[in-house]
Design an enzyme around this catalytic site. Structure first.
Site, short mmCIF file in Angstrom:
data_model
loop_
_atom_site.label_atom_id
_atom_site.label_comp_id
_atom_site.label_asym_id
_atom_site.label_seq_id
_atom_site.Cartn_x
_atom_site.Cartn_y
_atom_site.Cartn_z
N TYR A 1 0.86 -1.27 0.05
CA TYR A 1 -0.06 -0.19 0.07
C TYR A 1 0.99 1.29 -0.07
O TYR A 1 1.88 1.32 0.70
CB TYR A 1 -0.91 -0.05 1.16
CG TYR A 1 -1.81 -1.13 1.34
CD1 TYR A 1 -3.12 -1.38 0.69
CD2 TYR A 1 -1.30 -2.18 2.05
CE1 TYR A 1 -3.84 -2.30 0.83
CE2 TYR A 1 -2.21 -3.37 2.14
CZ TYR A 1 -3.42 -3.51 1.60
OH TYR A 1 -4.34 -4.52 1.76
N GLU B 1 12.82 -4.29 -7.87
CA GLU B 1 13.70 -4.78 -6.83
C GLU B 1 14.92 -5.37 -7.55
O GLU B 1 15.14 -6.68 -7.76
CB GLU B 1 12.96 -5.83 -5.81
CG GLU B 1 11.99 -5.03 -5.25
CD GLU B 1 12.16 -4.00 -4.29
OE1 GLU B 1 13.33 -3.68 -3.86
OE2 GLU B 1 11.29 -3.46 -3.41
#
Length: 440
Positions: A389, A408
């Site tokens: 979130y 990532e």
């Protein structure tokens, strides 16, 4: 720029060593101003009496950090002669000076001379200062690039943008939201330099087209290439390589004293399990910039508060409200002012690509994510619940229903060492190209 003497250590010494090496006085780039660096400096300056770096010496060194110098044309100058004099190429001079007539150089006119080395270094730590030098140098070397400032950090530092291309399809890449993930900054800057050089030469951008097989350690790489001029004509790419300049400067040692440093240290003292400054992810106010966007912010607050991050912290504090950190606001407003069809937000840790927010699945987003996985070898996954979130990618997907990705990069403990850079860039170049080509 910092005054240096023999015996000093740190990021400014790294930049000194980088400049001396590029100037033809090679020395080990280790951040230690020892005897070998001292001798290289004396050889560069011609001053054998002192081993100090003051403002005047930095001015002599600066062309080797920005990658160019200015030359006032004299009678008898030729482009070929200047290329030999400055150790560069005729082509580089002509690209940087598109309005000159190489057969009729005007005496007393000023030329930009790109120096004969790649501008984006791969062996030093990144900071706001180095990023500014590189952005300046790229735009000078390649005047078809444009640069801007999308906002200011808490400390008033510029947040730079780079634009390349004239096409109607807009794409946005950003990096270094987190202070100890600054290895992502040269990923974008290196791509900008490679793309610009390929465009100037009328060449291609080549990248690996098959994933490495992680299960058995085998590698099966093919090659793809994309015509840079076709990309340039079809897409307009915006890159913000350093979203969090204050935090990155803290982690990498440029910010090591003063009011802001002391305040950050007091914040960190309340979280003794997080190493300081290496564990610092937040902006200098202790707000996590990737928990600042209005997409499930209240849920992020609930999760992070329950984990103990209920006040300014080195990481994971969501702030008092969404869009209260100026760095996140700058990215938000840039996005609102443009029409980005796809975004990449770069982080480090895990070699994984996150593509989804809640139940939102923008058209072709999973297909594009799978392509990114195929050219990088990275896993393609949904974001874990505890981190799902208030991120930039989350807000972009919710707001625009368009493909957005958190990438990532790399593996290991943050901050990742620059020795990983070559591998990270190799793995991600296909993603950086594909962020455009997969929109066709």
């Amino acid at each position: 720029m910092q005054f240096l003497i023999q015996g000093d250590r740190g990021i400014w010494v790294e930049y000194l060593q980088l400049a001396l090496t590029r100037a033809g006085y090679p020395t080990r780039i280790d951040g230690i101003f020892g005897e070998h660096t001292c001798q290289a400096l004396k050889d560069f300056t011609g001053n054998t009496d002192v081993c100090t770096v003051n403002r005047a010496v930095w001015e002599q060194l600066k062309p080797y950090l920005t990658g160019y110098r200015m030359h006032t044309i004299e009678k008898g100058d030729t482009v070929f002669g200047l290329s030999r004099r400055y150790g560069t190429t005729e082509e580089a001079i002509l690209v940087a000076n598109p309005l000159i007539d190489p057969d009729d150089l005007v005496v007393d006119a000023v030329l930009t001379i790109p120096l004969g080395f790649p501008l984006v270094p791969q062996m030093v730590k990144y900071t706001s200062v180095l990023t500014q030098w590189i952005v300046e140098g790229l735009v000078v070397r390649y005047p078809f690039l444009s640069a801007g400032v999308i906002g200011k950090s808490v400390m008033g530092k510029d947040i730079h943008s780079l634009w390349i291309g004239t096409g109607e399809k807009q794409v946005f890449y950003s990096a270094s939201y987190h202070a100890n993930e600054s290895i992502t900054t040269p990923v974008l800057l290196t791509f900008a330099e490679e793309y610009a050089a390929a465009y100037a030469a009328g060449g291609n951008i080549a990248f690996s087209s098959a994933a490495r097989e992680k299960n058995d350690g085998q590698t099966g790489m093919g090659q793809e290439s994309v015509d840079a001029r076709t990309l340039f004509d079809e897409f307009r790419l915006c890159m913000v390589p350093l979203v969090n300049p204050d935090g990155v400067d803290l982690v990498n040692g440029l910010l090591n004293s003063g009011v802001y440093y002391r305040r950050a240290k007091r914040i960190a003292d309340d979280y003794p399990s997080i190493p300081f400054p290496d564990g610092w992810k937040a902006n200098i106010d202790g707000v996590d910039l990737n928990l600042q966007f209005p997409a499930g912010w209240e849920m992020a607050k609930q999760i992070k508060f329950s984990q103990g991050y209920d006040k300014p912290a080195p990481r994971d504090y969501v702030g008092k409200a969404p869009l209260t950190a100026p760095e996140s606001v700058a990215v938000y407003e840039l996005t609102k002012e443009n029409d980005f069809l796809l975004i990449l937000a770069y982080h480090t840790q895990g070699e994984v690509i996150y593509w989804k927010y809640l139940d939102y699945e923008p058209a072709r987003s999973k297909e594009i994510a799978d392509y990114f996985g195929s050219v990088s070898g990275y896993a393609v996954e949904e974001t874990p619940g505890d981190s799902g979130y208030a991120g930039y990618k989350d807000w972009f997907i919710e707001e625009y229903d368009r493909p957005g990705y958190t990438v990532e990069a790399g593996m290991g403990e943050n901050p990742l060492p620059m020795t990983q850079f070559e591998r990270i860039y190799h793995d991600n170049k296909g993603i950086l190209v594909g962020g455009m080509t997969q929109l066709r």
